[in-house]
Design an enzyme around this catalytic site. Structure first.
Site: not given
Ligand code: TRP
Length: 330
Positions: A112, A193, A196
């Site tokens: 991140k 996967k 979002k």
């Protein structure tokens, strides 16, 4: 009954990966556990965000959780920021037994923070706040997706270390990571996967997708050039569809393979579509009902807050005492 704690960030919409990978288990855990489920808005300020959007998304996520079947009669559903600072206070206390090195090694922190020139301390400290969430309630089982494995290991280390240094204070929690459905794949990129942030538009199914949209997405799912309906490592698209069908109908993959043998992919896709529409319809109906009654959602959340605070207080008091703070009103 064992105490279960889990949390979810108030991101906008929920996709099928969240629902089948995590929330589905939150619902069934209510049958035989003492469950606390938390919308973790404190975590959501660790990356740049829009305040109005966060506020709206927090209520929205609570509404979604109620819609998928979290039952406030049986579980404690609450919003993290609605307590009086207990989560943040315990995180601060736990920070004293956590090392910079451990947090630097967290793969989620690395992922991140990659490519950002300013990284908040909140992002760095995220796993400690997550540990506080669970330890505050003496959580025993923590249902999470497989991406949270490392955070759960750290949480255990923190509990063990604190208990060792200051005396037994916290239950050492265990991760509960689903065997099936932990990874719901993007329909367009079945080696990835559902996500979002970096999913494909057609490959991501949202909780509130209506049947026409579901049809478009499912019928265009990527399969392969063979035609046998069979789960196999070299058939990621077909395997993912079979897994979806298995979860939404409750039938084991092997039985579905038998039933669909020799039928081709369009029959498989139609079966998946039908199962998904049926699976999502009652959730969508409840969502529509609740989103028209904001006062009711707020009422249910206030109840959750009260119960959460009641449960958190003795543990926070014990932790404060252990590290040497004076009692609150000496
Ligand atoms: N980090 C978790 C996630 O991204 C969310 C979370 C916050 C959480 N606090 C928690 C999960 C406590 C389990 C327990 O999925």
């Amino acid at each position: 009954m064992a105490r279960v704690f889990s949390g979810i960030q108030p991101t906008g919409q929920v996709h099928l990966g969240n629902l089948l990978g995590a929330l589905r288990h939150w619902v069934t855990d209510q049958d035989d556990h003492d469950c606390l489920y938390c919308v973790v808005d404190l975590h959501s300020i660790s990356l740049p965000h829009d305040p109005a959007e966060l506020r709206a998304n927090t209520l929205e996520m609570a509404t979604v959780l109620l819609a998928v079947g979290i039952d406030p009669e049986r579980a404690t559903l609450f919003v993290q920021s609605q307590l009086g600072g207990e989560h943040a206070e315990l995180a601060w206390i736990l920070n004293s037994v956590v090392f910079m090195g451990e947090l630097s090694r967290m793969t989620q922190f690395k992922a991140k923070s990659e490519g950002r020139d300013s990284i908040s301390i909140c992002l760095f400290d995220y796993p400690v706040l997550q540990a506080a969430d669970v330890l505050l309630y003496q959580g025993e089982r923590v249902p999470v997706g497989d991406d949270q494995r490392q955070h759960l290991e750290l949480m255990r280390d923190i509990a063990i270390r604190f208990n060792g240094r200051y005396g037994d204070t916290f239950q050492v929690p265990e991760a509960s990571i689903p065997r099936q459905g932990g990874r719901i794949m993007d329909l367009q990129q079945p080696d990835r996967k559902m996500s979002k942030t970096d999913g494909s538009e057609l490959g991501t199914i949202w909780l509130l997708d209506e049947p026409a949209r579901l049809k478009k997405k499912v019928m265009s799912a990527v399969t392969d050039s063979a035609s046998d309906v069979r789960a196999a490592a070299d058939k990621p698209g077909v395997s993912a569809l079979l897994e979806l069908l298995s979860i939404t109908t409750g039938a084991p993959v092997a039985r579905l393979e038998d039933e669909l043998a020799g039928q081709g992919y369009s029959v498989l896709k139609k079966a998946v579509l039908e199962a998904l529409v049926e699976y999502l319809a009652p959730i969508q109906a409840r969502y529509r009902e609740l989103s028209g009654d904001r006062a009711e959602v707020e009422r249910l959340l206030r109840r959750g807050t009260d119960r959460a605070r009641e449960l958190a207080t003795p543990t926070l008091e014990a932790a404060r005492d252990r590290v040497g703070f004076l009692p609150r009103a000496f």
